[in-house]
Scaffold this motif. Structure first.
Motif, PDB file in Angstrom:
ATOM      1  N   GLY A 290      -6.077   1.931  47.939  1.00 31.59           N
ATOM      2  CA  GLY A 290      -7.085   1.995  48.977  1.00 31.59           C
ATOM      3  C   GLY A 290      -6.660   2.781  50.186  1.00 31.59           C
ATOM      4  O   GLY A 290      -7.504   3.197  50.991  1.00 31.59           O
ATOM      5  N   ALA A 291      -5.352   3.020  50.350  1.00 30.74           N
ATOM      6  CA  ALA A 291      -4.845   3.739  51.511  1.00 30.74           C
ATOM      7  C   ALA A 291      -4.624   5.213  51.236  1.00 30.74           C
ATOM      8  O   ALA A 291      -4.471   6.004  52.173  1.00 30.74           O
ATOM      9  CB  ALA A 291      -3.540   3.102  51.992  1.00 30.74           C
ATOM     10  N   GLN A 292      -4.591   5.632  49.957  1.00 26.91           N
ATOM     11  CA  GLN A 292      -4.301   7.025  49.628  1.00 26.91           C
ATOM     12  C   GLN A 292      -5.345   7.982  50.187  1.00 26.91           C
ATOM     13  O   GLN A 292      -5.030   9.090  50.602  1.00 26.91           O
ATOM     14  CB  GLN A 292      -4.194   7.178  48.119  1.00 26.91           C
ATOM     15  CG  GLN A 292      -3.016   6.429  47.504  1.00 26.91           C
ATOM     16  CD  GLN A 292      -2.948   6.569  45.995  1.00 26.91           C
ATOM     17  OE1 GLN A 292      -3.593   7.445  45.411  1.00 26.91           O
ATOM     18  NE2 GLN A 292      -2.178   5.698  45.360  1.00 26.91           N
ATOM     19  N   LYS A 293      -6.606   7.527  50.220  1.00 27.49           N
ATOM     20  CA  LYS A 293      -7.663   8.416  50.704  1.00 27.49           C
ATOM     21  C   LYS A 293      -7.620   8.618  52.209  1.00 27.49           C
ATOM     22  O   LYS A 293      -8.269   9.531  52.744  1.00 27.49           O
ATOM     23  CB  LYS A 293      -9.026   7.842  50.324  1.00 27.49           C
ATOM     24  CG  LYS A 293      -9.313   6.455  50.887  1.00 27.49           C
ATOM     25  CD  LYS A 293     -10.654   5.934  50.415  1.00 27.49           C
ATOM     26  CE  LYS A 293     -10.925   4.513  50.947  1.00 27.49           C
ATOM     27  NZ  LYS A 293     -10.936   4.451  52.413  1.00 27.49           N
TER      28      LYS A 293
ATOM     29  N   HIS B  23      -4.445  -0.356  58.968  1.00 31.13           N
ATOM     30  CA  HIS B  23      -3.558  -0.611  57.835  1.00 31.13           C
ATOM     31  C   HIS B  23      -2.463  -1.579  58.268  1.00 31.13           C
ATOM     32  O   HIS B  23      -2.150  -1.705  59.444  1.00 31.13           O
ATOM     33  CB  HIS B  23      -2.916   0.683  57.325  1.00 31.13           C
ATOM     34  CG  HIS B  23      -3.900   1.693  56.828  1.00 31.13           C
ATOM     35  ND1 HIS B  23      -4.610   2.512  57.689  1.00 31.13           N
ATOM     36  CD2 HIS B  23      -4.305   2.011  55.571  1.00 31.13           C
ATOM     37  CE1 HIS B  23      -5.403   3.302  56.980  1.00 31.13           C
ATOM     38  NE2 HIS B  23      -5.239   3.019  55.704  1.00 31.13           N
ATOM     39  N   TRP B  24      -1.902  -2.251  57.293  1.00 32.35           N
ATOM     40  CA  TRP B  24      -0.737  -3.067  57.557  1.00 32.35           C
ATOM     41  C   TRP B  24       0.288  -2.830  56.466  1.00 32.35           C
ATOM     42  O   TRP B  24      -0.041  -2.340  55.379  1.00 32.35           O
ATOM     43  CB  TRP B  24      -1.080  -4.552  57.693  1.00 32.35           C
ATOM     44  CG  TRP B  24      -1.556  -5.219  56.436  1.00 32.35           C
ATOM     45  CD1 TRP B  24      -2.800  -5.157  55.904  1.00 32.35           C
ATOM     46  CD2 TRP B  24      -0.785  -6.038  55.557  1.00 32.35           C
ATOM     47  NE1 TRP B  24      -2.875  -5.890  54.748  1.00 32.35           N
ATOM     48  CE2 TRP B  24      -1.650  -6.460  54.512  1.00 32.35           C
ATOM     49  CE3 TRP B  24       0.536  -6.487  55.546  1.00 32.35           C
ATOM     50  CZ2 TRP B  24      -1.226  -7.273  53.478  1.00 32.35           C
ATOM     51  CZ3 TRP B  24       0.943  -7.303  54.519  1.00 32.35           C
ATOM     52  CH2 TRP B  24       0.077  -7.701  53.503  1.00 32.35           C
ATOM     53  N   THR B  25       1.548  -3.153  56.762  1.00 29.87           N
ATOM     54  CA  THR B  25       2.638  -2.843  55.842  1.00 29.87           C
ATOM     55  C   THR B  25       3.258  -4.116  55.297  1.00 29.87           C
ATOM     56  O   THR B  25       3.410  -5.108  56.011  1.00 29.87           O
ATOM     57  CB  THR B  25       3.736  -2.023  56.552  1.00 29.87           C
ATOM     58  OG1 THR B  25       4.204  -2.755  57.674  1.00 29.87           O
ATOM     59  CG2 THR B  25       3.203  -0.679  56.999  1.00 29.87           C
ATOM     60  N   SER B  26       3.590  -4.068  54.010  1.00 27.82           N
ATOM     61  CA  SER B  26       4.369  -5.124  53.374  1.00 27.82           C
ATOM     62  C   SER B  26       5.795  -4.593  53.244  1.00 27.82           C
ATOM     63  O   SER B  26       6.035  -3.585  52.575  1.00 27.82           O
ATOM     64  CB  SER B  26       3.783  -5.454  51.993  1.00 27.82           C
ATOM     65  OG  SER B  26       4.621  -6.357  51.299  1.00 27.82           O
ATOM     66  N   TYR B  27       6.749  -5.269  53.898  1.00 27.52           N
ATOM     67  CA  TYR B  27       8.099  -4.729  54.021  1.00 27.52           C
ATOM     68  C   TYR B  27       9.120  -5.776  53.601  1.00 27.52           C
ATOM     69  O   TYR B  27       9.079  -6.912  54.056  1.00 27.52           O
ATOM     70  CB  TYR B  27       8.346  -4.319  55.480  1.00 27.52           C
ATOM     71  CG  TYR B  27       9.761  -3.875  55.791  1.00 27.52           C
ATOM     72  CD1 TYR B  27      10.353  -2.835  55.087  1.00 27.52           C
ATOM     73  CD2 TYR B  27      10.493  -4.489  56.802  1.00 27.52           C
ATOM     74  CE1 TYR B  27      11.639  -2.420  55.384  1.00 27.52           C
ATOM     75  CE2 TYR B  27      11.775  -4.087  57.113  1.00 27.52           C
ATOM     76  CZ  TYR B  27      12.345  -3.050  56.396  1.00 27.52           C
ATOM     77  OH  TYR B  27      13.626  -2.641  56.686  1.00 27.52           O
ATOM     78  N   ASN B  28      10.021  -5.398  52.700  1.00 28.01           N
ATOM     79  CA  ASN B  28      11.113  -6.290  52.332  1.00 28.01           C
ATOM     80  C   ASN B  28      12.312  -5.460  51.900  1.00 28.01           C
ATOM     81  O   ASN B  28      12.198  -4.252  51.642  1.00 28.01           O
ATOM     82  CB  ASN B  28      10.694  -7.236  51.193  1.00 28.01           C
ATOM     83  CG  ASN B  28      10.401  -6.484  49.906  1.00 28.01           C
ATOM     84  OD1 ASN B  28       9.457  -5.697  49.845  1.00 28.01           O
ATOM     85  ND2 ASN B  28      11.190  -6.718  48.883  1.00 28.01           N
ATOM     86  N   THR B  29      13.464  -6.083  51.875  1.00 30.39           N
ATOM     87  CA  THR B  29      14.705  -5.412  51.504  1.00 30.39           C
ATOM     88  C   THR B  29      15.364  -6.161  50.361  1.00 30.39           C
ATOM     89  O   THR B  29      15.191  -7.367  50.195  1.00 30.39           O
ATOM     90  CB  THR B  29      15.669  -5.345  52.699  1.00 30.39           C
ATOM     91  OG1 THR B  29      15.998  -6.671  53.101  1.00 30.39           O
ATOM     92  CG2 THR B  29      15.035  -4.612  53.871  1.00 30.39           C
TER      93      THR B  29
END
Length: 588
Positions: free
Chosen positions: A33-36, A4-10
C-alpha cells in the motif's frame, strides 16, 4: 502525502553474513500500500558532533553479495564531517521514503562498540552531522551494509552474561500506510487517576505480570492501544501499591524509547529505584543497568523530576554529559548507590562540585536534595574546589534545599544561594549532619536568604565559634528573618535570643490569615529556664517546644512559671526535660 508509520525491530542477521561482528545490516521494505506513494528509498546515517571520527563507517556493497544478481548495485553519496553542513536536502518534485539512522559510539567495560538506532523521518538538530546519504530510485525494498571500525554493541542475557556479536546486526524496517478511513483516535477526558484505576482493576490479579499483560492487550485490541502508555508510567496511587511488585525492566524501557522517540514525553520522572529487582548484582549486571540508564536519560528528554545515584566508572563521562543536557529538571535528588557490585572500584560517585556544575546549566531547578556526598579534595588531594568551579555560576531558582551527611565550606554553600546581584529564592532549608561550616559561614548564609526563608531545620551540624562570647548566627540573624515561620534547631546553635528577638505584629486587616509561627529547640547548651521565662513574655513565636537534656539550674517553680506565662499569652508551649522525664505542657 498520506500518513505512514514504520514497523522497526532488530535481530541477529542472516547466516550468510560474515562473522566479524562489525557489519550492520539495514533492510527496508515498502508495504504494497505504500509503494504507490514513493518513487524510491533514501537512507541517511548521522552521528553527533561530539562523537569521535573513528566511528565513521563505509557504506558499500559487500563482496559476498556480488553473486546475488537480484540485488541492485548500490550508489552511495558519502558526506565527510570536514565538508560541513548537516542539512538533509530533498530534491524537488521527488517523493522518496526517507529514513534516518543515528550511529552512536558506546563505551562499556568490554571496550568500544557501535550502536545504530532509527531516529525518525526527518531531523534538523544542529548537533547531528550526515555521514552517509544513500538513494535508490524505483525500488520497493533495499538492503544496505555499514562496515564499522568497532563491533556492534554486545547483548546481555537475562542472567547478566555478555554475548558479544558474531554475525551482522540486522535492522528491519517496514513502511506501512495509515488507512484514510481509520477511525478517529478517542480522546479521554478522564483524569489519570481514573485511568490508572481502570488498569489496576484489569490487571490487579497479575502482581508480577501486569506490564506484560497491558502490553499484550494493547498490541491486539484497538480499545486498549491508547492505554499502552501506562506501561511507562509510575503508579503513585495507594491502590497501586500491589503493582509495584512488577518493576519495569530497564533494558526493555530503554529499547522501547529508542524505537519510538514519541514516547519520550511519557517519562517525566526517573529514579533507579523504580527499576531495581535486586540489590545484589554482579559487575556485569551493574554494567548493564547503568548502560540502560544512560540510554533512558538520553532519550527521555521531558524528565522534570529525577533521582540519581552512582554509576559505573566506565560510563561516568557519558552519564555526566547526559545529565548536563537535561534542561527541564525542576527536582533533583542525589543519593548513594543502593546496590552495586562488590568491587567498589567500579562505582563512580558524583562529587559536590560536579553536582554544582550540572545544575549550573539547569534553568528551572527548584528542589535540590543531596545525601552523603564527597568533595573532590576527598578523592584527590590535589583538587581545588575554586579551580574546578571557576566560571561556574548557579543561577537556577532553588526554593527547597536539603543537604544531609557531608562536608561543606562556606563558599561552597553560598554558591547555592544564587548570584549576589539577584534576589534570593530559597524558602525551605534543611541541614543534617554537615561538617565543616563555621558560625560565621552560617550567619552569612542566613543573612543572604533572610528575605525569603520560610522554614529552617538544622540538626547534628557542629558550627565552630571563635570564642564563647561570639553570638550565635541564628540569634544575630533573627531580626532579619522576617519571613521565617518554622524553625527547628538541634544542638549548640542558639540561645534564648532566638525566642526574644522574634518580633511579630498582627496585621491590621482582619481578613488576612494569621499564620502560626513555630520553633523547636533541642539541647541548647547555653539556655537557662530563667531566660526562657523572660523570652516567653516578649516572643513573637506562637508555638514553642524546648527540650533540655541537661538543664542548667533547674527549678520546678521556674518551670511552672514558664508554663503559666505562655498560657497567659496564648502560646502553645511544651517543655521537655530529660533524664528526669518531666514534661510540662500547655496548649493555649
Amino acid at each position: 502525502m498520506p500518513a505512514h508509520w514504520t514497523s522497526y525491530n532488530t535481530d541477529e542477521g542472516p547466516s550468510f553474513l560474515p562473522e566479524d561482528g562489525r557489519t550492520l545490516m539495514i533492510s527496508i521494505v515498502l508495504d504494497a500500500g505504500a509503494q504507490k506513494d514513493f518513487e524510491g528509498i533514501r537512507v541517511v546515517v548521522v552521528r553527533r558532533e561530539n562523537d569521535g571520527a573513528e566511528m565513521c563507517t563505509d557504506l558499500a556493497r559487500s563482496s559476498y553479495m556480488m553473486g546475488l544478481n537480484h540485488r541492485k548495485a548500490l550508489t552511495t553519496s558519502r558526506i565527510h564531517a570536514k565538508s560541513g553542513g548537516n542539512r538533509i536536502c530533498m530534491a524537488e518534485n521527488e517523493k522518496l521514503c526517507t529514513l534516518i539512522f543515528e550511529l552512536a559510539p558506546s563505551q562499556t567495560y568490554w571496550g568500544h562498540f557501535a550502536r545504530l538506532v532509527l531516529i525518525g523521518h526527518q531531523t534538523s538538530q544542529p548537533s547531528l552531522r550526515v555521514i552517509h546519504d544513500h538513494i535508490e530510485h524505483k525500488v520497493s525494498s533495499t538492503i544496505l551494509f555499514l562496515h564499522c571500525n568497532h563491533s556492534a554493541q554486545p547483548e546481555f542475557s537475562p542472567g547478566g552474561n555478555v554475548r558479544k556479536p558474531t554475525r551482522a546486526r540486522a535492522h528491519y524496517v517496514r513502511v506501512i500506510p495509515v488507512p484514510e478511513t481509520r477511525p478517529p483516535q478517542p480522546t479521554f477526558n478522564l483524569p489519570q487517576p481514573v485511568l490508572s484505576r481502570i488498569v489496576f482493576l484489569a490487571f490487579s490479579d497479575k502482581q508480577k505480570g501486569w506490564r506484560r499483560g497491558l502490553l499484550s492487550c494493547g498490541l491486539v485490541c484497538k480499545s486498549w492501544v491508547y492505554l499502552v502508555d501506562f506501561f511507562f508510567n509510575d503508579f503513585h496511587d495507594s491502590d497501586m501499591c500491589r503493582l509495584d511488585h512488577d518493576p519495569p525492566n530497564i533494558a526493555n524501557v530503554a529499547r522501547s524509547l529508542e524505537k519510538d522517540l514519541s514516547r519520550s514525553p511519557l517519562i517525566s520522572t526517573y529514579s533507579p529505584a523504580k527499576y531495581l529487582r535486586s540489590t545484589r548484582v554482579t559487575n556485569t549486571e551493574f554494567m548493564m543497568f547503568c548502560e540502560a540508564q544512560n540510554r533512558i536519560l538520553r532519550y527521555a528528554t521531558s524528565i522534570t523530576n529525577i533521582a540519581i545515584e552512582s554509576t559505573h566508572a566506565f560510563l561516568f563521562q557519558e552519564f555526566y554529559d547526559i545529565l548536563c543536557s537535561l534542561k527541564d529538571v525542576n527536582n533533583l535528588r542525589v543519593t548513594p548507590m543502593r546496590f552495586g557490585p562488590r568491587d567498589s572500584g567500579d562505582i563512580r560517585h558524583l562529587t559536590y562540585e560536579e553536582i554544582l556544575k550540572i545544575i549550573s546549566v539547569w534553568p528551572h531547578l527548584k528542589r535540590l536534595n543531596i545525601v552523603n556526598w564527597k568533595l573532590s579534595a576527598d578523592l584527590d588531594s590535589s583538587s581545588s574546589s575554586d579551580v574546578i568551579l571557576e566560571n561556574v555560576r548557579v543561577t537556577c531558582p532553588i526554593e527547597n534545599l536539603n543537604l544531609r551527611i557531608g562536608k561543606l565550606t562556606g563558599p561552597l554553600l553560598m554558591r547555592l544561594t544564587g548570584p549576589s546581584f539577584s534576589p534570593p529564592t530559597l524558602r525551605v532549608v534543611r541541614f543534617d549532619a554537615i561538617k565543616g561550616l563555621t558560625n560565621s559561614d552560617f550567619l552569612a548564609f542566613l543573612l543572604r536568604v533572610s528575605p525569603t526563608l520560610v522554614s529552617l531545620s538544622v540538626s547534628a551540624c557542629p558550627m565552630w565559634r571563635n570564642s564563647d562570647d561570639e553570638e550565635y548566627a541564628i540569634d544575630t540573624a533573627m531580626p532579619s528573618l522576617t519571613s521565617l515561620e518554622t524553625l527547628v534547631l538541634e544542638g549548640d546553635l542558639s540561645s534564648e535570643k532566638a525566642l526574644i528577638q522574634k518580633v511579630r505584629q498582627r496585621p491590621s486587616d482582619v481578613n488576612i490569615a494569621w499564620k502560626r509561627h513555630c520553633i523547636s529547640l533541642c539541647n541548647p547548651l547555653m539556655m537557662r529556664l530563667e531566660s526562657v521565662l523572660d523570652a516567653v513574655s516578649v516572643t513573637g513565636w506562637d508555638s514553642i517546644h524546648v527540650y533540655l537534656d541537661t538543664p542548667v539550674g533547674y527549678s520546678p517553680q521556674t518551670s511552672v512559671e514558664v508554663v503559666q506565662a505562655a498560657k497567659a499569652r496564648g502560646i502553645d508551649f511544651r517543655l521537655s526535660i530529660s533524664p528526669m522525664e518531666l514534661w510540662l505542657e500547655n496548649i493555649g
